[in-house]
Design an enzyme around this catalytic site. Structure first.
Site, PDB file in Angstrom:
ATOM      1  CG  HIS A   1      54.980  27.263  17.195  1.00 16.36           C
ATOM      2  ND1 HIS A   1      54.026  27.771  16.329  1.00 16.36           N
ATOM      3  CD2 HIS A   1      56.099  28.019  17.007  1.00 16.36           C
ATOM      4  CE1 HIS A   1      54.549  28.781  15.654  1.00 16.36           C
ATOM      5  NE2 HIS A   1      55.810  28.953  16.047  1.00 16.36           N
ATOM      6  CD  GLU A   2      59.386  27.801  18.834  1.00 18.19           C
ATOM      7  OE1 GLU A   2      60.154  27.790  17.843  1.00 18.19           O
ATOM      8  OE2 GLU A   2      58.619  28.749  19.089  1.00 18.19           O
TER       9      GLU A   2
ATOM     10  CG  HIS B   1      59.215  26.806  13.511  1.00 18.00           C
ATOM     11  ND1 HIS B   1      58.782  27.322  12.305  1.00 18.00           N
ATOM     12  CD2 HIS B   1      58.704  27.625  14.469  1.00 18.00           C
ATOM     13  CE1 HIS B   1      58.043  28.398  12.532  1.00 18.00           C
ATOM     14  NE2 HIS B   1      57.972  28.593  13.833  1.00 18.00           N
TER      15      HIS B   1
ATOM     16  CD  GLU C   1      56.237  31.809  13.408  1.00 20.80           C
ATOM     17  OE1 GLU C   1      55.642  31.340  14.403  1.00 20.80           O
ATOM     18  OE2 GLU C   1      57.457  31.660  13.211  1.00 20.80           O
TER      19      GLU C   1
END
EC number: 3.4.24.-
Length: 293
Positions: free
Chosen positions: A139-140, A143, A222
């Site tokens: 997930h990071e 980003h 997100e």
């Protein structure tokens, strides 16, 4: 990913300091064009200062420690996982850091895709399974790959510009109305103390209202970062990670760090001011594949 209130507070502080310097030195532009140029310079200046300092500010805020050389199996697994996912996402290897916190959380930040940082809490490493932790890291990484910090900087720069411009236009009107004795033909912004006081208050108020825009972007990204994680490690792993977050501790990071973390606070005065969508909405979006198309 690294994002919002710390970013917003830094921007706000820069704008207030610039405003104070301008007011004390008497550098007040009486033309709309001049004011707009000043607002653009200072509005984007605050955003880029925040962006360039983002890694340092984030690590300092949480007391994070960058892993220069893995000291144990856990750190070795973390560094290897980040390296593998960075290659899959097509970005340079980020710096990897660990910070001490009981809650399950992680964030990413950095001025560029190829000069970034991924940090995870000790609570995440202790309380998540390897598959769940892998999904959070993905997930990071997403980003970073999506360039969210740069996009946020541009959005915040535009928001800052309008906040400065509108607040100072209104401050000039208020100062001229409340204390503006001036000779014929003399240009003046009225009482300088009134001007500075009104401009500062309006910048704070408009800055808070403008945060609705950046909060919306934070929530929107997100969903895309969740989808990016699902593509890197699988949808079920990301869903499992979000379900684990529902049972985690209340995040202990400073309020200013909430927008930078995967697990934002769920309690807020309004969803308009939430940095993250509710976890149930994120899980549902993954199950329906809404952002995976």
């Amino acid at each position: 990913m690294m994002r919002i209130a710390l970013f917003l507070l830094t921007n706000l502080a820069v704008m207030v300091v610039f405003g104070l310097v301008l007011s004390l030195t008497g550098i007040q532009s009486s033309s709309v064009q001049g004011l707009m140029i000043m607002a653009l310079l200072f509005g984007f200046g605050g955003s880029f200062v925040s962006l360039l300092m983002s890694k340092w500010m984030a690590l300092r805020s949480v007391g994070g420690e960058v892993i220069e050389q893995p000291r144990n199996e856990r750190e070795r697994w973390l560094v290897n996982t980040v390296a593998t996912q960075a290659r899959q996402a097509g970005i340079a290897m980020p710096q990897v850091a660990i910070y001490h916190a009981p809650d399950i959380n992680a964030f990413a930040t950095g001025a560029r895709r190829d000069a970034s940082l991924v940090a995870v809490s000790t609570g995440l490493l202790q309380n998540m399974s390897p598959d769940e932790a892998e999904a959070v890291i993905a997930h990071e990484i997403s980003h970073i790959a999506n360039g969210d910090m740069v996009t946020m900087t541009l959005i915040q720069g535009v928001v800052n510009t309008f906040v400065i411009f509108i607040s100072r236009i209104l401050a000039q009107l208020a100062a001229g109305f409340m204390g503006g004795n001036r000779d014929e033909g003399e240009e003046s912004n009225g009482n300088p103390l009134i001007y500075f006081a009104v401009a500062t208050v309006l910048e704070l108020v408009f800055g808070i209202l403008a945060s609705i825009i950046t909060m919306w972007f934070s929530r929107h990204r997100e969903f895309h970062a969740d989808a990016g994680s699902a593509k890197l490690v699988g949808r079920e792993k990301m869903i499992a990670a979000l379900q684990r977050l529902k049972t985690s501790y209340e995040p202990q990071e400073a309020t200013s760090m909430m927008a930078f973390c995967i697990n934002g606070k769920s309690k807020s005065l309004s969803e308009l001011f939430m940095t993250h969508p509710p976890l149930d909405k994120r899980i549902e979006a993954l199950r329906t594949g809404e952002y995976l198309k």
